[in-house]
Design a protein around this motif. Sequence first.
Motif: not given
Length: 390
Positions: A207-234
């Motif tokens: 069984p799988v509960a209701a969910f939503d999922i990205d239609a495609q893998p995360l992009s380079e520029t989207a991941f850069a937002e995490f990096v620039d927001a201090g994701g590796y420092r927090s």
Amino acid sequence: MYSMNVPHPVSGHTPQQLIDLLAHARGKLDVLVDGLPAEGWLGPRAEHLNPPLWELGHVAWFQERWCLRAREDGHFDPGLLPGTDALYDSSTVPHDSRWSLPLLPLAAARDYAGQVKAAVEDRLKSAFSPELAYFAELCAYHELMHIEAWWMAFQNLGYAVPERPPSPVLASPQQPRLAFDAGEAVLGSGPEQGFIFDNEKWRHAEPVAAFDIDAQPLSETAFAEFVDAGGYRSDVGWSEAGLAWRRSSGAAHPLYWKRDQGQWRVRQFTEWRPLQPHAPVLHVSRHEAEACAAWMGRRLPTAGQWLRATGHAAFQWGAAWEWMREPFAPYAGFVADPYQDYSEPWFHTHGELRGGGPVTDPLLKRTGFRNFYLPHRRDAFSGFRTVGTG
């Protein structure tokens, strides 16, 4: 030939089709062998690398062992060359010792591989059986997996490539996220699907509960937002294991990224280029993927969610190996196939990935194929997508 007792699924290939399949794999390996720099045959010692000179002998040894030497009683006949078990058996030869073994010189290793290939072709023509067909396919896919490991090493070490693999491109989706009601997902594979690996056995629903999922893998520029927001420092969003890895490794951004005049650039083999909004972020560990997903208020998908989503026409997969939420673990009733060290030693310590990346052979890009790496590995062509709810 090794008695398999319970027949294993095979594709129904003819002897010539299997010969062609083995030749397909060997041709791809030969391209990389010819392109490896002279100083690269041993290369640096590292947990994530093998000496290419060892790998070349290993793939030939593996094919000889299972297609030529295996006997019905589970023992193995002597090989074409004495002493190869002590050199190339990955189950018994410690990884760290592979740089110091008396390996066959390059010319001898290539000659050994050629002799094995010719002998297997002869046996397929003269003594064909379902068991031999199974092992011939196993050897072809085993070689294709090692070829991907060679591509990973070329990228990791910054070698010039003999041919440029396709660059994965993500189409702009009309629906960035796909929603699914509660239902069932079908995991595993069935005997009618042809050759499968032991960790795919057997097909079952969950069984799988209701969910939503990205239609495609995360992009380079989207991941850069995490990096620039201090994701590796927090520390927020990082698992305990992820924090320990980040602190010990000193990671502050993805493995092949650097800042250049205030902009992120990513290295592909020997070339640096700007980040792209339509390229999946690659070479991220499961720890990095988990932390970024948590920063977005989301999670990695379960295998059930991912598999259910593959039935949607807008779901894009095959541009990256994608980290799943669960660890790599056996399905209920798991029994190892004759090559017992393919899956069983890695259960519960490795993370599961699905999909396939830019250097993955199309024959291994099946929704049922389960890849697996240690969670801290970043040298694989691995990315991720995220889910909400569920």
